[in-house]
Write an enzyme that holds these catalytic residues in place. Structure first.
Site, mmCIF file in Angstrom:
data_model
loop_
_atom_site.group_PDB
_atom_site.id
_atom_site.type_symbol
_atom_site.label_atom_id
_atom_site.label_comp_id
_atom_site.label_asym_id
_atom_site.label_seq_id
_atom_site.Cartn_x
_atom_site.Cartn_y
_atom_site.Cartn_z
ATOM 1 N N ASP A 224 -2.885 -12.837 2.376
ATOM 2 C CA ASP A 224 -2.969 -14.190 1.825
ATOM 3 C C ASP A 224 -3.236 -15.198 2.936
ATOM 4 O OD1 ASP A 224 -2.347 -13.165 -0.713
ATOM 5 O OD2 ASP A 224 -0.199 -13.448 -0.386
ATOM 6 N N HIS B 168 -0.970 -7.388 -11.398
ATOM 7 C CA HIS B 168 -2.011 -7.936 -10.525
ATOM 8 C C HIS B 168 -2.473 -9.325 -10.964
ATOM 9 C CE1 HIS B 168 -2.092 -4.346 -8.155
ATOM 10 N NE2 HIS B 168 -2.255 -3.619 -9.240
ATOM 11 N N ASP C 84 3.107 -11.132 -9.626
ATOM 12 C CA ASP C 84 3.261 -10.525 -8.307
ATOM 13 C C ASP C 84 4.259 -11.296 -7.445
ATOM 14 O OD1 ASP C 84 1.389 -8.667 -9.101
ATOM 15 O OD2 ASP C 84 -0.206 -9.401 -7.793
#
Length: 177
Positions: free
Chosen positions: A100, A149, A154
Site C-alpha cells: 500500500d 478482497h 480486508d
C-alpha cells in the site's frame, strides 16, 4: 489495485480506518472511495484481478465512479487530518502494508504519505514472526481471513488479526490499556 506493481498498476479503491493505540476504531464506518479508471486500464488487468474484482462488483463500481485519483487523495488526506492533524504521527498499518505504501508514494497520493509517520505496522510481519518463532496453536487460533478482497473487509480483518496478536503476544491491551 489493478495488480501488484506500483509502477504500472493503479489504485481502484481506498478505505481507511483510524484507531487508537489500543486498536479501537475512532469511527465505525471509516473512509472509503472507489476511484474511476478508464476501460483500457481495467481491461489490461491480469486474470486474477479480472475474476476477483468482477465477482466482488469492484470493477463495475470503478467503471461507474466519477472520483479521480486526485480527488480521492485529497479526501483521504482530509479524513486523516481531521482525526490526526499532527503530521508524522499516524502510522500506516495493515496486512502487507508495504505494498500500500508503494502505491501511495506515487502521484497525487504522495501527499498522504507525507502526512503519515515513516514507520509502518505490518500485520503480515507479525504473522510471519509467529510462524517462524511461535507455536502452531497460535497460528491455528488466529482469526480466519474470508478472502473477500474488498478494502473495507480486508482492513477490518487486519485490525481484528492485530488485536489477536496483541492480546496473545503482548498481553490483553498492551501498555496502552
Amino acid at each position: 489495485m489493478t495488480g501488484l506493481n506500483p509502477e504500472t498498476e493503479h489504485i481502484l479503491q481506498i478505505c481507511c480506518y483510524i484507531t487508537t493505540a489500543d486498536l479501537t476504531l475512532l469511527e465505525p464506518h471509516g473512509f472509503e472511495v472507489i476511484i474511476h479508471q478508464p476501460a483500457h486500464i481495467l481491461d489490461s488487468m491480469n486474470d486474477w484481478c479480472i475474476e476477483t474484482h468482477g465477482r466482488t462488483g469492484l470493477t463495475a463500481a470503478v467503471r461507474a465512479s466519477t472520483t479521480t485519483p486526485e480527488t480521492a487523495a485529497t479526501q483521504l488526506l482530509d479524513y486523516i487530518q481531521k482525526h490526526i492533524p499532527q503530521p508524522c504521527t499516524a502510522l500506516l498499518a495493515g496486512n502487507s502494508v508495504h505494498a500500500d505504501k508503494a502505491f501511495l508514494a506515487r502521484g497525487p497520493y504522495a501527499k498522504v504519505l507525507e502526512h503519515l509517520h515513516y514507520r509502518i505496522l505490518d500485520v503480515s510481519s507479525v504473522k510471519e514472526a509467529v510462524r517462524r518463532w511461535g507455536d502452531e496453536a497460535l497460528l491455528r487460533d488466529a482469526p480466519v481471513k474470508k478472502g473477500v478482497h474488498l478494502a473495507r473487509d480486508d482492513i477490518l480483518e487486519s485490525i481484528e488479526e492485530m488485536r489477536f496478536y496483541r492480546d496473545r503476544l503482548f498481553g490483553a491491551g498492551g501498555k496502552g490499556s
